[in-house]
Design a protein around this motif. Structure first.
Motif, PDB file in Angstrom:
ATOM      1  N   SER A  30       0.865  -1.255   0.052  1.00 20.67           N
ATOM      2  CA  SER A  30       0.261   0.078  -0.147  1.00 20.67           C
ATOM      3  C   SER A  30       0.899   1.073   0.032  1.00 20.67           C
ATOM      4  N   LEU A  34       0.696   3.943  -2.741  1.00 20.50           N
ATOM      5  CA  LEU A  34       0.647   5.605  -2.560  1.00 20.50           C
ATOM      6  C   LEU A  34       1.771   6.473  -3.215  1.00 20.50           C
ATOM      7  N   SER A  38       1.262   9.296  -5.857  1.00 16.78           N
ATOM      8  CA  SER A  38       1.648  10.482  -5.653  1.00 16.78           C
ATOM      9  C   SER A  38       2.612  11.071  -6.804  1.00 16.78           C
ATOM     10  N   GLY A  56      -5.368   4.865  -5.837  1.00 18.53           N
ATOM     11  CA  GLY A  56      -5.446   5.351  -4.443  1.00 18.53           C
ATOM     12  C   GLY A  56      -6.602   4.618  -3.671  1.00 18.53           C
ATOM     13  N   CYS A  59      -5.260   1.245  -2.982  1.00 18.20           N
ATOM     14  CA  CYS A  59      -4.505   1.438  -1.660  1.00 18.20           C
ATOM     15  C   CYS A  59      -5.002   1.436  -0.505  1.00 18.20           C
ATOM     16  N   LEU A  94      -1.113   4.888   6.838  1.00 17.06           N
ATOM     17  CA  LEU A  94      -1.647   4.923   5.539  1.00 17.06           C
ATOM     18  C   LEU A  94      -3.263   5.203   5.289  1.00 17.06           C
ATOM     19  N   LEU A  98      -4.718   8.241   3.635  1.00 20.13           N
ATOM     20  CA  LEU A  98      -5.764   8.122   2.497  1.00 20.13           C
ATOM     21  C   LEU A  98      -7.096   8.662   2.727  1.00 20.13           C
TER      22      LEU A  98
END
Length: 107
Positions: A30, A34, A38, A56, A59, A94, A98
């Motif tokens: 994940s 990410l 990004s 995303g 993830c 995370l 997120l």
């Protein structure tokens, strides 16, 4: 000459938790997803498209599964705790990241 025995930690009977290892792997997966999303979005100056949004969300789903597996593995008896704790902590970070990105995007 007096030789004293050093006390050593022994981990007899403890094993690696399979769920903990999976949670750690999912956290790393994940995080790398990410990071990739990004970087792609930054190189496209914020106009990366819907596929990066789906990445995303993927993830986010992976982090949720990893967090749940990490919590489940912490309840197992006689395990080594590095992998489950790593998985829970990284997946929690995370998840917060997120979810905050998702909420920022909806405002």
């Amino acid at each position: 000459m007096n030789l004293e025995k050093k006390s050593r930690l022994k981990f007899q009977g403890r094993k690696h938790s399979k769920k903990g290892i999976v949670a750690m792997f999912l956290a790393l997966l994940s995080f790398s997803g990410l990071t990739a999303a990004s970087l792609i979005s930054a190189s496209a100056k914020g106009e990366a498209g819907i596929l990066i949004g789906y990445l995303g969300l993927g993830c986010l789903f992976v982090a949720i599964v990893g967090f749940v597996l990490g919590i489940m593995s912490l309840r197992e008896p006689d395990i080594l705790y590095f992998q489950p704790v790593f998985g829970v902590v990284v997946n929690a970070i995370l998840l917060l990241t997120l979810i905050s990105l998702y909420l920022t995007g909806t405002m």
